[in-house]
Design a protein around this motif. Structure first.
Motif, short mmCIF file in Angstrom:
data_model
loop_
_atom_site.label_atom_id
_atom_site.label_comp_id
_atom_site.label_asym_id
_atom_site.label_seq_id
_atom_site.Cartn_x
_atom_site.Cartn_y
_atom_site.Cartn_z
N ILE A 154 3.97 153.55 73.56
CA ILE A 154 4.57 152.56 72.66
C ILE A 154 3.48 151.81 71.90
O ILE A 154 3.60 151.54 70.70
N GLU A 155 2.39 151.49 72.59
CA GLU A 155 1.26 150.83 71.93
C GLU A 155 0.72 151.69 70.80
O GLU A 155 0.48 151.20 69.68
N LEU A 156 0.56 152.99 71.06
CA LEU A 156 0.04 153.89 70.03
C LEU A 156 1.00 153.98 68.85
O LEU A 156 0.57 153.87 67.69
N ILE A 160 0.86 153.00 64.33
CA ILE A 160 0.99 153.95 63.21
C ILE A 160 2.38 153.98 62.61
O ILE A 160 2.65 154.76 61.70
N ALA A 161 3.29 153.13 63.12
CA ALA A 161 4.67 153.13 62.64
C ALA A 161 4.99 151.86 61.89
O ALA A 161 4.49 150.78 62.21
N ALA A 310 -4.51 157.91 67.43
CA ALA A 310 -5.02 157.63 68.78
C ALA A 310 -6.54 157.58 68.78
O ALA A 310 -7.14 156.69 69.40
N LYS A 311 -7.15 158.51 68.08
CA LYS A 311 -8.62 158.55 68.02
C LYS A 311 -9.16 157.31 67.34
O LYS A 311 -10.13 156.69 67.82
N GLU A 312 -8.55 156.91 66.23
CA GLU A 312 -9.01 155.73 65.50
C GLU A 312 -8.83 154.46 66.31
O GLU A 312 -9.64 153.54 66.22
#
Length: 462
Positions: A154-156, A160-161, A310-312
């Motif tokens: 959810i954090e990820l 981005i959403a 996720a990487k960023e």
């Protein structure tokens, strides 16, 4: 053998493939299924679930029909939420287990198992034809499906959403989906959520997207800080749009998928914050997370956006295959059709009476009530090996004399509890917790113990 729209993506990630329900699916990636399993338990894993079936049922009488066909209680399910259910034969045998999302008062979205899509469609259409006013539509080839699972999922997604912004889709026809509970979406109506406001650092301001409650769903745009492609993104099948659209000039076929993938923006298209997706706070791993439904051809873009995001953001994430998905679903006690469930099993043997509202009338109810009253001859039990051996589906289960008393339906290594374990249907008097049973492994009796299910209970459920 069919391939999902993510097939080329899996190839680039070094996946190993195997057939599953008529699909060539990624079983594992280079990290291996045990590490993929552990990744989902500690952070975030990403699964291709495009092989599953997506069905829409709508029209006057859709609620009444589904309430008759599904075992779950639907009358108190609000628009904006989903629920687990079974569909049964008249004799109580399980045709399938599924999740049903309520899009509107008479508008429903159903996710079914890959192996049962044609059977389920035929079942729904058979009953719908008698109603006359209910439409049943297979959206499986028009919608993708990705599962984002893990304690940081959810954090990820929040990074981005963006919440739905009506101004971005003002020219898109939408269904009348009705009001939803304000505490689920932070707004009175699903389409009135506020758009994202960027902070000084250019990232999404905190609280710009509020995830739905457990089993809730909402519409979101998935992209990185407004960096989505310029296009009028419509989620086909779940709202208005060109249902019969064909590939146009400027579109190419993705190798092995048979689905069109856009090469660039359409002329005159508006800038959007990414791809518009339906997101449900559901999953099959026992962890928090979501299942994401983008347009089929945009699924690779969503997948890549998630991994890049996720990487960023410094969030550990990676792809996970079907082998890890199997062990992840086993530990929290989730059934897999064809193993714990089949047309020869009723909800009584499978310990799924909790998914049946016996206070209403549904197909198979009388048979279930009768089996419940009489008591089942065998029951589903979870066991842990006490001798070194690997249990496999299909292995016989015996008592200490060697008499066959059941059969293994799931057997594997469970990484979280560090044990070889499984599920078996065994005679009811031997299914009690603490009972000793024996798994017949290549002719040898290997000791096991019946244990309480589930083996793993995630923090969000405590």
């Amino acid at each position: 053998m069919k391939r999902t729209v993510l097939y080329d993506t899996h190839l680039s990630l070094g996946a190993k493939f195997a057939p599953f329900a008529g699909w060539e699916m990624p079983i594992q990636y280079p990290a291996g299924p045990i590490e993929e399993h552990r990744l989902v338990r500690r952070s975030v894993g990403l699964f291709d679930t495009c092989h599953m079936g997506r069905i829409r049922m709508q029209g006057p009488g859709a609620f009444q029909l589904l309430d008759k066909l599904l075992t779950a209680r639907l009358k108190d399910l609000p628009v904006g939420f989903s629920r687990y259910s079974l569909i049964l034969r008249e004799d109580g045998g399980v045709l399938d287990d599924l999740f049903v999302y309520r899009l509107g008062e008479e508008d429903w979205f159903i996710v079914v198992n890959a192996s049962n899509v044609e059977k389920d469609l035929a079942w729904f259409q058979k009953w719908a034809s008698e109603e006359g006013s209910v439409q049943v539509e297979d959206l499986s080839s028009r919608l993708g499906m990705i599962a984002l699972q893990g304690p940081r999922a959810i954090e990820l997604l929040s990074r981005i959403a963006q919440a739905e912004n009506p101004s971005l889709i003002e020219n898109v026809s939408r269904p009348n989906i009705g009001p939803v509970r304000a505490r689920a979406f932070g707004s009175e109506d699903l389409f009135s959520a506020q758009s994202r406001e960027d902070g000084q650092d250019g990232k999404a301001a905190q609280g710009s997207w509020t995830p739905p409650e457990r089993f809730g769903w909402c519409w979101v745009w998935i992209g990185r800080d407004g960096g989505g492609r310029e296009r009028n993104s419509v989620n086909p099948g779940l709202e208005g749009g060109d249902k019969g659209r064909q590939p146009r000039e400027g579109m190419r076929e993705s190798t092995g998928t048979g689905r069109p993938a856009r090469e660039g923006p359409r002329e005159g298209a508006k800038a959007t914050p990414g791809v518009r997706c339906l997101v449900g706070r559901t999953g099959y791993t026992g962890e928090d997370g979501v299942e994401i439904f983008p347009p089929w051809e945009d699924t690779p873009a969503v997948w890549n956006t998630i991994l890049a995001g996720a990487k960023e953001e410094g969030i550990e994430a990676g792809p996970a295959g079907l082998a890890a998905r199997d062990s992840l679903r086993f530990e929290p006690g989730f059934a897999l059709y064809g193993h714990e469930l089949s047309e020869d099993v009723t909800p009584v043997e499978a310990s799924l009476l909790w998914a049946c509202d016996l206070e209403k009338s549904f197909v198979g109810r009388d048979a279930v009530e009768k089996r419940k009253t009489e008591g089942p001859k065998e029951k589903l039990a979870t066991f842990v090996m006490e001798e070194r051996a690997v249990p496999r589906a299909g292995y016989p289960v015996a008592d200490e004399t060697g008499r066959t008393v059941g059969r293994v339906v799931t057997g594997l290594y469970a990484p979280t509890v560090d044990a070889f374990a499984g599920n078996a249907f065994i005679l009811t008097d031997l299914a009690g917790i603490g009972k000793t049973i024996y798994i017949v492994v290549r002719g040898a009796l290997k000791k096991a113990r019946v244990v309480k299910r589930p083996l793993y209970k995630p923090a969000y459920r405590t």
